[in-house]
Motif scaffolding. Sequence first.
Motif, PDB file in Angstrom:
ATOM      1  N   ALA A 288    -123.462 -75.809  25.751  1.00  0.00           N
ATOM      2  CA  ALA A 288    -123.204 -76.352  27.087  1.00  0.00           C
ATOM      3  C   ALA A 288    -122.020 -75.632  27.732  1.00  0.00           C
ATOM      4  CB  ALA A 288    -122.934 -77.855  26.993  1.00  0.00           C
ATOM      5  N   LYS A 289    -121.010 -75.353  26.940  1.00  0.00           N
ATOM      6  CA  LYS A 289    -119.817 -74.629  27.426  1.00  0.00           C
ATOM      7  C   LYS A 289    -120.199 -73.236  27.922  1.00  0.00           C
ATOM      8  CE  LYS A 289    -115.192 -73.168  25.833  1.00  0.00           C
ATOM      9  NZ  LYS A 289    -115.316 -71.702  25.711  1.00  0.00           N
ATOM     10  N   GLN A 290    -121.039 -72.554  27.151  1.00  0.00           N
ATOM     11  CA  GLN A 290    -121.466 -71.210  27.541  1.00  0.00           C
ATOM     12  C   GLN A 290    -122.250 -71.244  28.848  1.00  0.00           C
ATOM     13  OE1 GLN A 290    -123.486 -69.006  24.457  1.00  0.00           O
ATOM     14  NE2 GLN A 290    -124.308 -67.502  25.886  1.00  0.00           N
ATOM     15  N   GLN A 291    -123.138 -72.229  28.992  1.00  0.00           N
ATOM     16  CA  GLN A 291    -123.931 -72.366  30.207  1.00  0.00           C
ATOM     17  C   GLN A 291    -123.029 -72.626  31.412  1.00  0.00           C
ATOM     18  OE1 GLN A 291    -127.227 -72.071  30.600  1.00  0.00           O
ATOM     19  NE2 GLN A 291    -127.513 -72.884  32.678  1.00  0.00           N
ATOM     20  N   ALA A 292    -122.033 -73.490  31.247  1.00  0.00           N
ATOM     21  CA  ALA A 292    -121.118 -73.830  32.342  1.00  0.00           C
ATOM     22  C   ALA A 292    -120.257 -72.637  32.727  1.00  0.00           C
ATOM     23  CB  ALA A 292    -120.248 -75.017  31.934  1.00  0.00           C
ATOM     24  N   GLU A 293    -119.792 -71.885  31.724  1.00  0.00           N
ATOM     25  CA  GLU A 293    -118.977 -70.700  32.012  1.00  0.00           C
ATOM     26  C   GLU A 293    -119.778 -69.667  32.794  1.00  0.00           C
ATOM     27  OE1 GLU A 293    -115.771 -70.600  28.319  1.00  0.00           O
ATOM     28  OE2 GLU A 293    -117.743 -69.681  28.048  1.00  0.00           O
ATOM     29  N   GLU A 294    -121.041 -69.476  32.397  1.00  0.00           N
ATOM     30  CA  GLU A 294    -121.897 -68.514  33.093  1.00  0.00           C
ATOM     31  C   GLU A 294    -122.161 -68.943  34.539  1.00  0.00           C
ATOM     32  OE1 GLU A 294    -125.339 -68.144  30.646  1.00  0.00           O
ATOM     33  OE2 GLU A 294    -124.312 -66.961  29.096  1.00  0.00           O
ATOM     34  N   ALA A 295    -122.091 -70.253  34.783  1.00  0.00           N
ATOM     35  CA  ALA A 295    -122.285 -70.771  36.140  1.00  0.00           C
ATOM     36  C   ALA A 295    -120.994 -70.730  36.957  1.00  0.00           C
ATOM     37  CB  ALA A 295    -122.823 -72.200  36.085  1.00  0.00           C
ATOM     38  N   GLY A 296    -119.894 -70.280  36.340  1.00  0.00           N
ATOM     39  CA  GLY A 296    -118.648 -70.095  37.072  1.00  0.00           C
ATOM     40  C   GLY A 296    -117.653 -71.234  37.008  1.00  0.00           C
ATOM     41  N   TYR A 297    -117.845 -72.160  36.088  1.00  0.00           N
ATOM     42  CA  TYR A 297    -116.932 -73.307  35.985  1.00  0.00           C
ATOM     43  C   TYR A 297    -115.754 -73.025  35.058  1.00  0.00           C
ATOM     44  CZ  TYR A 297    -120.529 -76.163  38.232  1.00  0.00           C
ATOM     45  OH  TYR A 297    -121.443 -76.674  39.122  1.00  0.00           O
ATOM     46  N   GLU A 298    -114.595 -73.577  35.410  1.00  0.00           N
ATOM     47  CA  GLU A 298    -113.471 -73.663  34.475  1.00  0.00           C
ATOM     48  C   GLU A 298    -113.800 -74.811  33.517  1.00  0.00           C
ATOM     49  OE1 GLU A 298    -110.467 -71.900  34.348  1.00  0.00           O
ATOM     50  OE2 GLU A 298    -111.436 -70.524  35.758  1.00  0.00           O
ATOM     51  N   ILE A 299    -113.496 -74.648  32.244  1.00  0.00           N
ATOM     52  CA  ILE A 299    -113.953 -75.614  31.241  1.00  0.00           C
ATOM     53  C   ILE A 299    -112.806 -76.458  30.690  1.00  0.00           C
ATOM     54  CG2 ILE A 299    -115.211 -75.931  29.077  1.00  0.00           C
ATOM     55  CD1 ILE A 299    -116.878 -74.605  31.280  1.00  0.00           C
ATOM     56  N   VAL A 300    -113.066 -77.771  30.614  1.00  0.00           N
ATOM     57  CA  VAL A 300    -112.223 -78.682  29.842  1.00  0.00           C
ATOM     58  C   VAL A 300    -113.133 -79.287  28.782  1.00  0.00           C
ATOM     59  CG1 VAL A 300    -110.780 -80.755  29.827  1.00  0.00           C
ATOM     60  CG2 VAL A 300    -110.807 -79.277  31.833  1.00  0.00           C
ATOM     61  N   THR A 301    -112.877 -78.999  27.513  1.00  0.00           N
ATOM     62  CA  THR A 301    -113.701 -79.597  26.462  1.00  0.00           C
ATOM     63  C   THR A 301    -112.878 -80.621  25.688  1.00  0.00           C
ATOM     64  OG1 THR A 301    -115.071 -79.182  24.500  1.00  0.00           O
ATOM     65  CG2 THR A 301    -113.245 -77.659  24.889  1.00  0.00           C
ATOM     66  N   LEU A 302    -113.424 -81.810  25.565  1.00  0.00           N
ATOM     67  CA  LEU A 302    -112.746 -82.905  24.867  1.00  0.00           C
ATOM     68  C   LEU A 302    -113.205 -83.013  23.418  1.00  0.00           C
ATOM     69  CD1 LEU A 302    -112.935 -85.567  27.733  1.00  0.00           C
ATOM     70  CD2 LEU A 302    -111.112 -83.931  27.239  1.00  0.00           C
ATOM     71  N   GLY A 303    -114.041 -82.060  22.975  1.00  0.00           N
ATOM     72  CA  GLY A 303    -114.458 -82.026  21.575  1.00  0.00           C
ATOM     73  C   GLY A 303    -115.652 -82.905  21.275  1.00  0.00           C
ATOM     74  N   SER A 304    -116.048 -82.876  20.000  1.00  0.00           N
ATOM     75  CA  SER A 304    -117.272 -83.559  19.555  1.00  0.00           C
ATOM     76  C   SER A 304    -117.013 -84.857  18.805  1.00  0.00           C
ATOM     77  CB  SER A 304    -118.068 -82.627  18.625  1.00  0.00           C
ATOM     78  OG  SER A 304    -118.576 -81.542  19.342  1.00  0.00           O
ATOM     79  N   GLU A 305    -115.766 -85.289  18.741  1.00  0.00           N
ATOM     80  CA  GLU A 305    -115.456 -86.444  17.894  1.00  0.00           C
ATOM     81  C   GLU A 305    -114.913 -87.629  18.682  1.00  0.00           C
ATOM     82  OE1 GLU A 305    -113.263 -85.331  14.426  1.00  0.00           O
ATOM     83  OE2 GLU A 305    -114.669 -83.749  13.883  1.00  0.00           O
ATOM     84  N   ASN A 306    -115.407 -87.793  19.916  1.00  0.00           N
ATOM     85  CA  ASN A 306    -114.970 -88.914  20.749  1.00  0.00           C
ATOM     86  C   ASN A 306    -115.706 -90.188  20.358  1.00  0.00           C
ATOM     87  OD1 ASN A 306    -113.262 -87.514  23.021  1.00  0.00           O
ATOM     88  ND2 ASN A 306    -115.044 -86.220  22.697  1.00  0.00           N
ATOM     89  N   GLU A 307    -114.935 -91.218  20.047  1.00  0.00           N
ATOM     90  CA  GLU A 307    -115.531 -92.511  19.691  1.00  0.00           C
ATOM     91  C   GLU A 307    -115.063 -93.551  20.727  1.00  0.00           C
ATOM     92  OE1 GLU A 307    -116.265 -92.745  15.116  1.00  0.00           O
ATOM     93  OE2 GLU A 307    -114.300 -91.814  15.375  1.00  0.00           O
ATOM     94  N   GLY A 308    -114.379 -94.608  20.305  1.00  0.00           N
ATOM     95  CA  GLY A 308    -113.901 -95.599  21.268  1.00  0.00           C
ATOM     96  C   GLY A 308    -115.033 -96.389  21.886  1.00  0.00           C
ATOM     97  N   THR A 309    -114.758 -97.015  23.036  1.00  0.00           N
ATOM     98  CA  THR A 309    -115.781 -97.808  23.723  1.00  0.00           C
ATOM     99  C   THR A 309    -116.412 -96.993  24.834  1.00  0.00           C
ATOM    100  OG1 THR A 309    -114.261 -98.737  25.364  1.00  0.00           O
ATOM    101  CG2 THR A 309    -114.485 -99.926  23.256  1.00  0.00           C
ATOM    102  N   ALA A 310    -117.663 -97.290  25.121  1.00  0.00           N
ATOM    103  CA  ALA A 310    -118.382 -96.562  26.163  1.00  0.00           C
ATOM    104  C   ALA A 310    -117.705 -96.743  27.517  1.00  0.00           C
ATOM    105  CB  ALA A 310    -119.831 -97.048  26.220  1.00  0.00           C
ATOM    106  N   SER A 311    -117.297 -97.963  27.825  1.00  0.00           N
ATOM    107  CA  SER A 311    -116.656 -98.201  29.122  1.00  0.00           C
ATOM    108  C   SER A 311    -115.330 -97.463  29.213  1.00  0.00           C
ATOM    109  CB  SER A 311    -116.455 -99.700  29.342  1.00  0.00           C
ATOM    110  OG  SER A 311    -115.672-100.265  28.307  1.00  0.00           O
ATOM    111  N   GLY A 312    -114.584 -97.425  28.124  1.00  0.00           N
ATOM    112  CA  GLY A 312    -113.311 -96.711  28.109  1.00  0.00           C
ATOM    113  C   GLY A 312    -113.494 -95.226  28.359  1.00  0.00           C
ATOM    114  N   ILE A 313    -114.510 -94.645  27.726  1.00  0.00           N
ATOM    115  CA  ILE A 313    -114.781 -93.221  27.916  1.00  0.00           C
ATOM    116  C   ILE A 313    -115.227 -92.943  29.352  1.00  0.00           C
ATOM    117  CG2 ILE A 313    -116.531 -91.468  27.340  1.00  0.00           C
ATOM    118  CD1 ILE A 313    -116.016 -92.008  24.434  1.00  0.00           C
ATOM    119  N   GLY A 314    -116.010 -93.854  29.926  1.00  0.00           N
ATOM    120  CA  GLY A 314    -116.442 -93.682  31.308  1.00  0.00           C
ATOM    121  C   GLY A 314    -115.266 -93.677  32.275  1.00  0.00           C
TER     122      GLY A 314
END
Length: 452
Positions: A288-314
């Motif tokens: 996904a990062k590669q696709q976004a970079e190719e589309a010209g976006y600056e990237i902020v990646t929060l990683g693959s280990e986000n848990e917590g509550t769904a509402s909190g993440i939203g």
Amino acid sequence: MSEASSVSERALEIWKAGVKAVDSETLVRNAIQINEHSLTVCGHSIPLQGHENLLVVGAGKAGSGMAAGVEAALYGSLLKQRTSGWVNVPADCVRPLSHIHLYPARPASLNEPTAEGVYGSRQILEKISSLQQDDICLVLISGGGSALLPAPLPPVTLEDKQLVTRLLMSSGATIQELNCVRKQISQVKGGRLAAAATCGTLITLIISDVVGDPLDIIASGPTVVDSSTPAEALKILQRFVSDRQQVPDSVWSVLEADPARSPAQEVSRQTKVINQIIGSNATALKAAKQQAEEAGYEIVTLGSENEGTASGIGIELAELCLKIRDGAGPVSRPACVLSGGEPVVDLSSTPNPGKGGRNQEVVLAAMQRLWEEDLSGICVLSGGTDGEDGPTDAAGGILDAQVLERAHAMSIDPAPFLKDHNSYPCLAEVGGLLKTGATQTNVMDLRVALVE
């Protein structure tokens, strides 16, 4: 095309690139190489004498694609003609293959063990325990495999096991404690599937749906030796159960028969067991990062280990989008925020929870936080990579300016829906559902937020 629709389409393209990278058929096909002399799986080479049989078994939401990947990798080889198999999958993932039988072990969108699943697991156990020493076993494991591969240890029944599971969950047991008990009353979990194998080599290909990719947790580790004992499971039950009568006699009898028994003692020394992860949330996030970079976006990646509550993440995603929009974020516009992992929805907070899933709740919480904001050029998308979000036909949700404008025009306040965990009807009403159908892979959730 309006600005809002175009930004949401771009977010969906990035999300789909992540899901495509963990396409189960492709991952397996790329993991297997074969010639007339050897079969190589993830770099592990097995010499072929020309008479070995290959048994393919497994369970999981990605099982259909994984099995197809095996057949594609073996295409044109003599070994394919000596290949057979049985893989438990959701009913909507069944399709005809030439050598491997895909078995509907549960209905679509019902992530619970069933009697059909028990039957399928018994078939797998029978096949895996009838192999010759020079045969090869390939086990295909992916998310959802625990519910799709139920095999209670007799005399424990499926109903007995479900009763104990619900009892421990309602009593506040941790997932580790719950897994300890479940593994001790199972014929397959905690390495017991590998222990039943009578072949010389068993290789498990795993697509991970668990944060951190712990081998013993993914699908309850059917080929990963578990060091716990019935004595430990007994202590857990005794700690959480005030009345012995609450637990079926069958469970007590199995645990008390041999308290020191461990699956570590059961695995045949003649079977070489190899466990290999071939795809994970990190794989999807990278693509996904590669696709976004190719589309010209600056990237902020929060990683693959986000848990917590769904509402909190939203809420966190929404606030990060606002910071980037206002020039106070970690990168400048146009920006793409990527996030993976698996949050939870705490259903105990309301007496009558509604219909939805964690990804829909992420988006609904973002909608509430952004209710008074101008969402021009902003989109928040959250989707389960398996195409299933909770017991619904949606993969998740998507929020952009058009969705928010529609909610305002219809006077649909997200707050009461969020309070009742009733995200599906709210998002359905305003056109904010993400529907993809079953993707036949599963590496938790992928979130894409764009700020243009």
